[in-house]
Design an enzyme around this catalytic site. Structure first.
Site, short mmCIF file in Angstrom:
data_model
loop_
_atom_site.label_atom_id
_atom_site.label_comp_id
_atom_site.label_asym_id
_atom_site.label_seq_id
_atom_site.Cartn_x
_atom_site.Cartn_y
_atom_site.Cartn_z
N GLU A 1 -5.48 -4.93 10.55
CA GLU A 1 -4.30 -3.88 10.66
C GLU A 1 -4.52 -3.12 12.00
O GLU A 1 -5.47 -2.44 12.12
CB GLU A 1 -4.46 -2.97 9.32
CG GLU A 1 -4.23 -3.65 8.31
CD GLU A 1 -3.62 -2.53 7.13
OE1 GLU A 1 -2.56 -2.96 6.77
OE2 GLU A 1 -4.18 -1.50 7.01
N SER B 1 3.62 -2.12 10.37
CA SER B 1 4.97 -2.14 10.30
C SER B 1 5.60 -3.50 10.05
O SER B 1 6.40 -3.94 10.80
CB SER B 1 5.21 -1.69 11.92
OG SER B 1 4.88 -0.35 11.98
N GLY C 1 2.45 2.12 10.64
CA GLY C 1 3.40 3.56 10.44
C GLY C 1 4.16 3.69 11.68
O GLY C 1 4.72 4.84 11.84
N GLU D 1 -6.77 4.63 7.64
CA GLU D 1 -6.78 6.36 7.41
C GLU D 1 -7.78 6.76 6.64
O GLU D 1 -8.10 7.73 7.23
CB GLU D 1 -5.42 6.15 6.69
CG GLU D 1 -4.10 6.20 7.41
CD GLU D 1 -2.84 5.45 6.58
OE1 GLU D 1 -2.75 5.47 5.22
OE2 GLU D 1 -1.85 5.00 7.44
N GLY E 1 2.69 -1.47 4.34
CA GLY E 1 2.90 -0.07 3.91
C GLY E 1 4.15 0.62 3.62
O GLY E 1 4.85 0.32 2.52
N GLY E 2 4.84 1.12 4.35
CA GLY E 2 6.21 1.73 4.46
C GLY E 2 7.27 0.80 3.79
O GLY E 2 8.05 1.28 2.89
N ASN F 1 0.81 -1.05 0.10
CA ASN F 1 0.12 0.16 -0.09
C ASN F 1 0.86 1.06 0.04
O ASN F 1 1.52 1.69 1.00
CB ASN F 1 -1.03 -0.06 1.21
CG ASN F 1 -1.57 1.28 1.42
OD1 ASN F 1 -1.63 2.04 0.62
ND2 ASN F 1 -2.26 1.71 2.54
N TRP F 2 0.99 1.85 -1.22
CA TRP F 2 1.86 2.84 -1.23
C TRP F 2 1.46 4.22 -0.58
O TRP F 2 2.15 5.18 -0.68
CB TRP F 2 2.08 3.24 -2.74
CG TRP F 2 2.98 2.22 -3.51
CD1 TRP F 2 3.29 0.98 -3.15
CD2 TRP F 2 3.44 2.34 -4.95
NE1 TRP F 2 3.85 0.07 -3.95
CE2 TRP F 2 4.07 0.93 -5.12
CE3 TRP F 2 3.41 3.37 -5.68
CZ2 TRP F 2 4.62 0.95 -6.33
CZ3 TRP F 2 4.10 3.17 -7.11
CH2 TRP F 2 4.66 1.86 -7.19
N LYS F 3 0.06 4.22 -0.29
CA LYS F 3 -0.20 5.54 0.15
C LYS F 3 0.02 6.77 -0.81
O LYS F 3 0.18 6.56 -1.92
CB LYS F 3 0.00 5.74 1.68
CG LYS F 3 -0.01 4.54 2.53
CD LYS F 3 0.14 4.66 3.88
CE LYS F 3 0.20 3.59 4.96
NZ LYS F 3 0.19 3.70 6.23
N HIS G 1 -9.48 1.07 4.91
CA HIS G 1 -8.08 1.32 5.50
C HIS G 1 -8.45 2.30 6.66
O HIS G 1 -9.27 3.49 6.55
CB HIS G 1 -7.13 1.92 4.40
CG HIS G 1 -5.72 1.85 5.08
ND1 HIS G 1 -5.30 2.76 6.03
CD2 HIS G 1 -4.71 1.14 4.87
CE1 HIS G 1 -4.08 2.46 6.27
NE2 HIS G 1 -3.58 1.50 5.80
C1 PEP Z 1 -0.71 0.22 5.92
O1 PEP Z 1 -1.01 1.25 5.97
O2 PEP Z 1 -1.69 -0.81 5.41
C2 PEP Z 1 0.41 -0.46 6.61
C3 PEP Z 1 0.53 -1.63 7.04
O3 PEP Z 1 1.27 0.44 6.98
P1 PEP Z 1 2.94 0.24 7.76
O4 PEP Z 1 3.22 -1.01 7.04
O5 PEP Z 1 3.47 1.18 7.25
O6 PEP Z 1 2.58 0.14 9.11
#
Ligand code: PEP
Length: 251
Positions: free
Chosen positions: A168, A214, A174, A98, A235-236, A9-11, A96
């Protein structure tokens, strides 16, 4: 058995040139991913077309990070399920945290999005998870149950087989703080048991339940070893192709 899946997930990150570089890197490295692991990237919608052009031969699914909860109309700036499907995308993220938090998406809208995704041949990757407060209060399983019941479990047996669920925990997204393998497994097992109660064990065992929060090349393998964790939503760490592919190799 549920399919093993790792999705990025590049956001709202990367400009077009950076995005194309990352897509080319993923395309080059995808051959390292075991055949039984499906990988995919949820890019910003504006890059979906580039992603579909660069990522050849179908090993990498391409999906959107969101769709709107109405099929079409005067909703300036929004993207519909039909639009995403017409590009030949494979999936869309839905719900999600966010989106729930910053855009006030509620369970009713998310239910409409799930329906629209399925009607438009997109796999809904339905995200659920609790806040830190809810975890601390001990209510987290109830929170997840109601998120699923209100937006996903209205589906009949035939349709629900076409969804992917991502657990999640918001406190791990994040933040660099990951749920421990035991904490994640507890929730994944709980989700699987809800699916078994509502449908049956065969259906429950077919639905991939991904962990997100994470996840990185160091912790992925312990998480993916858990019985009910079928992969990850990343994500990241998905913004660097080597990390993303390393995670996909962690089963
Ligand atoms: C996400 O936003 O779906 C996610 C899992 O982010 P991160 O891996 O950066 O915690």
């Amino acid at each position: 058995m549920a399919q093993k899946i790792v999705l990025g997930n590049w956001k709202m990150n990367l400009n077009l040139f950076q995005a194309e570089e990352l897509l080319n890197d993923v395309d080059r490295l995808k051959k390292e991913v075991p055949k039984d692991v499906q990988i995919g990237v949820a890019t910003p919608s504006i890059y979906l077309h580039s992603a579909l052009n660069i990522l050849t031969e179908g090993k990498v699914w391409v999906g959107s990070q969101n769709i709107y909860h109405e099929p079409n109309g005067a909703y300036t700036g929004e993207v519909s399920a039909d639009m995403v499907n017409s590009l030949a995308c494979h999936f869309t993220l839905i719900g999600h945290s966010e989106r729930r938090q910053y855009f006030n998406e509620n369970n009713e809208q998310l239910k409409a999005k799930v329906n629209l995704a399925l009607e438009n041949d997109l796999i809904p990757v339905f995200c659920c998870g609790e806040s830190l407060e809810q975890r601390k209060s001990g209510d987290y399983l109830e929170v997840i149950k109601s998120q699923l019941e209100e937006s996903l479990l209205h589906l009949d047996k035939g349709s629900v087989k076409g969804v992917v669920i991502a657990y999640e925990p918001i406190w791990a997204i994040g933040t660099g703080e990951t749920a421990s393998a035991d904490q994640a497994q507890e929730v994944h097992q709980f989700i699987r048991s809800l699916l078994t109660q509502k449908y049956d064990a065969e259906v429950a065992n077919l639905i991939s339940i991904l962990y997100g929060g994470s996840c990185n090349p160091t912790n992925a393998s312990e998480l993916f070893q858990q019985n009910d964790i079928d992969g990850g939503l990343i994500g990241g760490a998905s913004l660097k192709a080597t990390n993303f592919i390393e995670i996909a190799k962690s089963f």
